[in-house]
Scaffold this active site. Sequence first.
Site, PDB file in Angstrom:
ATOM      1  N   GLY A  90      -3.994  -9.837 -13.035  1.00 10.19           N
ATOM      2  CA  GLY A  90      -5.209 -10.635 -12.963  1.00 10.19           C
ATOM      3  C   GLY A  90      -5.982 -10.651 -14.264  1.00 10.19           C
ATOM      4  N   GLY A  91      -5.306 -10.373 -15.389  1.00 10.63           N
ATOM      5  CA  GLY A  91      -5.953 -10.444 -16.683  1.00 10.63           C
ATOM      6  C   GLY A  91      -7.086  -9.465 -16.869  1.00 10.63           C
ATOM      7  CB  SER A 167       0.178  -9.720 -15.271  1.00 13.59           C
ATOM      8  OG  SER A 167      -0.491 -10.542 -16.214  1.00 13.59           O
ATOM      9  CB  ALA A 168      -3.818  -7.240 -16.554  1.00 19.19           C
ATOM     10  CG  ASP A 273       5.322 -14.827 -19.108  1.00 15.39           C
ATOM     11  OD1 ASP A 273       4.342 -15.362 -19.660  1.00 15.39           O
ATOM     12  OD2 ASP A 273       5.269 -13.713 -18.560  1.00 15.39           O
ATOM     13  CG  HIS A 302       2.558 -14.318 -16.452  1.00 11.85           C
ATOM     14  ND1 HIS A 302       3.035 -13.354 -17.305  1.00 11.85           N
ATOM     15  CD2 HIS A 302       1.399 -13.825 -15.938  1.00 11.85           C
ATOM     16  CE1 HIS A 302       2.200 -12.332 -17.334  1.00 11.85           C
ATOM     17  NE2 HIS A 302       1.202 -12.585 -16.506  1.00 11.85           N
TER      18      HIS A 302
END
Length: 324
Positions: A90-91, A167-168, A273, A302
């Site tokens: 979620g960045g 991701s994050a 991605d 991604h």
Amino acid sequence: MPESNTMDIPSSDYQPLIVSNPDGTYTRLVQLPTVPASPDPNKSTYPVVTKDIPVNPTNRTWFRIYLPRRALDSSSTTNKLPLIVYYHGGGFIFLSAASNMVHDFCLTMSEQLDAIVISVDYRLAPENRLPAAYEDAIEALHFISNSEEDWLRKFTDLSSCFLMGTSAGGNIAYQAGLRACEQVHKLEPLKIKGLILHHPYFGGLERTASELKMVKDPILPLPGNDLMWELSLPVGADRDHKYSNPMAGRGSNMFELVRAIGLRVLVTACHGDPLIDRQVEFAKMLEEKGVGTVAHFGEGCHSVELIDRSKAESLVLAIKDFMF
């Protein structure tokens, strides 16, 4: 921080998913549905049962435990299950451990890998900039190692722990893994055997070819990517900060310790991605540093396995091969 509520994003057709308010707060314009934990695990008929455990009430951090039902039903606790400590994506700004796609993904992993999964809910930026998420990640590990929680004592093999993130969350798992290498004895009996970095979220000042090629990617457009780093990094830091770019200066000075401990790393990514060039470079850097590294590169966008569950099978197989 720019005063404009669009954060001066350099793209006329990009609409940010988070905006700043005049009072200094932020509004997230997209909220995914959330899923509660099992209301009564002992009565559940699902193959995986769950419960939520508070970690730090002051920071309002907690985690959700996923336990294969067959372990709860078994009268024997001699064959304990490996542990995956998972950090959601979620960045650094969006989602939680209760978000439906995160919850469903953890259910799948727990069931198909026959493992206990702990999904950590950490503090989000920009209200809590990095390294807050890293601090929460390592605090959760200490909590797990000292916990008297029944499911952890009875069913969990703390000596077979893997840190994983999407991701994050992959970025967080990497940073938490480095910190854990410095705290090996303090974390006992928890023993981290490997890192599973699923589409890890890394950045840098210099644009890569894949970022420029997919500047308007629907999942991770370049302006949105820039904005998430702007809001999550320490104030004044650029994208070559060590939290963003693990390749800056050719990496951490801790790789000798990582090798000595024997920590292995699985890097998974997809060629669709925008971050693929960074992920490939990261895996190569680990190999050059002598870190036991496995790379699993496929096709897709991604974090595709969370978006299209049919794509999760090959990922689960790669994780299983890595863990066992």
